[in-house]
Design a protein around this motif. Structure first.
Motif, mmCIF file in Angstrom:
data_model
loop_
_atom_site.group_PDB
_atom_site.id
_atom_site.type_symbol
_atom_site.label_atom_id
_atom_site.label_comp_id
_atom_site.label_asym_id
_atom_site.label_seq_id
_atom_site.Cartn_x
_atom_site.Cartn_y
_atom_site.Cartn_z
ATOM 1 N N GLY A 116 -6.033 5.835 3.927
ATOM 2 C CA GLY A 116 -7.152 5.116 3.323
ATOM 3 C C GLY A 116 -6.720 3.852 2.599
ATOM 4 O O GLY A 116 -7.355 2.799 2.729
ATOM 5 N N ALA A 117 -5.632 3.921 1.846
ATOM 6 C CA ALA A 117 -5.158 2.747 1.117
ATOM 7 C C ALA A 117 -4.650 1.678 2.084
ATOM 8 O O ALA A 117 -4.797 0.481 1.828
ATOM 9 C CB ALA A 117 -4.073 3.127 0.119
ATOM 10 N N GLU A 118 -4.068 2.088 3.207
ATOM 11 C CA GLU A 118 -3.632 1.121 4.216
ATOM 12 C C GLU A 118 -4.828 0.369 4.782
ATOM 13 O O GLU A 118 -4.774 -0.845 4.963
ATOM 14 C CB GLU A 118 -2.873 1.827 5.336
ATOM 15 N N TYR A 119 -5.908 1.088 5.067
ATOM 16 C CA TYR A 119 -7.126 0.456 5.575
ATOM 17 C C TYR A 119 -7.657 -0.555 4.560
ATOM 18 O O TYR A 119 -8.017 -1.677 4.921
ATOM 19 C CB TYR A 119 -8.196 1.512 5.882
ATOM 20 N N THR A 175 1.171 -7.909 4.294
ATOM 21 C CA THR A 175 0.823 -6.534 3.956
ATOM 22 C C THR A 175 2.006 -5.631 4.289
ATOM 23 O O THR A 175 2.525 -5.662 5.401
ATOM 24 C CB THR A 175 -0.429 -6.079 4.740
ATOM 25 N N LEU A 176 2.425 -4.853 3.288
ATOM 26 C CA LEU A 176 3.548 -3.930 3.458
ATOM 27 C C LEU A 176 3.066 -2.523 3.155
ATOM 28 O O LEU A 176 2.443 -2.285 2.125
ATOM 29 C CB LEU A 176 4.690 -4.306 2.504
ATOM 30 N N HIS A 177 3.350 -1.594 4.054
ATOM 31 C CA HIS A 177 2.944 -0.198 3.872
ATOM 32 C C HIS A 177 4.182 0.635 3.541
ATOM 33 O O HIS A 177 5.040 0.841 4.393
ATOM 34 C CB HIS A 177 2.260 0.343 5.122
ATOM 35 N N GLY A 178 4.286 1.074 2.285
ATOM 36 C CA GLY A 178 5.406 1.903 1.860
ATOM 37 C C GLY A 178 6.757 1.223 1.967
ATOM 38 O O GLY A 178 7.692 1.810 2.495
ATOM 39 N N PRO A 179 6.890 -0.008 1.460
ATOM 40 C CA PRO A 179 8.161 -0.723 1.616
ATOM 41 C C PRO A 179 9.261 -0.187 0.702
ATOM 42 O O PRO A 179 8.982 0.481 -0.290
ATOM 43 C CB PRO A 179 7.799 -2.146 1.201
ATOM 44 N N LEU A 180 10.487 -0.512 1.037
ATOM 45 C CA LEU A 180 11.612 -0.252 0.157
ATOM 46 C C LEU A 180 11.668 -1.368 -0.878
ATOM 47 O O LEU A 180 11.218 -2.494 -0.620
ATOM 48 C CB LEU A 180 12.921 -0.225 0.947
ATOM 49 N N LEU A 181 12.210 -1.092 -2.030
ATOM 50 C CA LEU A 181 12.281 -2.074 -3.101
ATOM 51 C C LEU A 181 12.957 -3.356 -2.643
ATOM 52 O O LEU A 181 12.504 -4.458 -2.954
ATOM 53 C CB LEU A 181 12.997 -1.483 -4.318
ATOM 54 N N GLU A 182 14.030 -3.233 -1.876
ATOM 55 C CA GLU A 182 14.745 -4.434 -1.435
ATOM 56 C C GLU A 182 13.962 -5.262 -0.411
ATOM 57 O O GLU A 182 14.312 -6.406 -0.134
ATOM 58 C CB GLU A 182 16.129 -4.080 -0.885
ATOM 59 N N SER A 219 0.826 -1.207 0.000
ATOM 60 C CA SER A 219 0.000 0.000 0.000
ATOM 61 C C SER A 219 0.854 1.248 0.000
ATOM 62 O O SER A 219 1.947 1.278 0.566
ATOM 63 C CB SER A 219 -0.943 0.014 1.209
ATOM 64 N N GLY A 220 0.344 2.261 -0.669
ATOM 65 C CA GLY A 220 0.931 3.587 -0.677
ATOM 66 C C GLY A 220 -0.178 4.565 -0.364
ATOM 67 O O GLY A 220 -1.156 4.644 -1.103
ATOM 68 N N GLU A 230 -5.435 -3.715 4.493
ATOM 69 C CA GLU A 230 -5.658 -4.571 5.666
ATOM 70 C C GLU A 230 -6.985 -5.335 5.549
ATOM 71 O O GLU A 230 -7.058 -6.526 5.847
ATOM 72 C CB GLU A 230 -5.640 -3.733 6.947
ATOM 73 N N HIS A 231 -8.027 -4.637 5.112
ATOM 74 C CA HIS A 231 -9.339 -5.260 4.968
ATOM 75 C C HIS A 231 -9.305 -6.340 3.876
ATOM 76 O O HIS A 231 -9.842 -7.432 4.059
ATOM 77 C CB HIS A 231 -10.390 -4.191 4.642
ATOM 78 N N LEU A 232 -8.665 -6.032 2.756
ATOM 79 C CA LEU A 232 -8.557 -6.993 1.668
ATOM 80 C C LEU A 232 -7.740 -8.210 2.087
ATOM 81 O O LEU A 232 -8.071 -9.343 1.737
ATOM 82 C CB LEU A 232 -7.947 -6.334 0.437
ATOM 83 N N ALA A 233 -6.687 -7.993 2.876
ATOM 84 C CA ALA A 233 -5.890 -9.115 3.383
ATOM 85 C C ALA A 233 -6.750 -10.057 4.221
ATOM 86 O O ALA A 233 -6.655 -11.286 4.089
ATOM 87 C CB ALA A 233 -4.708 -8.603 4.202
#
Length: 70
Positions: free
Chosen positions: A14-17, A35-42, A8-9, A20-23
């Motif tokens: 809102g996108a985080e919510y 679920t990853l919120h704003g992860p780094l590419l690596e 999520s970004g 989480e709901h979709l997960a």
């Protein structure tokens, strides 16, 4: 390893919510999720399915990119 990685970004959360709901719904259907919120590419897994969830601004444009946004 998760079957589906939700990435999520979000500017205001809102996108985080939604991620989480979709997960929860995917897990109820028998999938394993991460679920990853704003992860780094690596930090992204190489295998499996990525599902991207992002907020939008205006007519579907990406919002500005604060440090927590992909």
């Amino acid at each position: 390893m998760a079957d589906i990685t939700l990435i999520s970004g979000s500017t205001l959360g809102g996108a985080e919510y939604v991620a989480e709901h979709l997960a929860e719904k995917l897990e109820d259907a028998g999938f394993s999720t991460e679920t990853l919120h704003g992860p780094l590419l690596e930090d992204l897994p190489i295998d499996g399915i990525w599902l991207l969830i992002t907020s939008t601004h205006g007519a579907g444009d990406l919002p500005g990119q604060p440090s927590s946004f992909i």
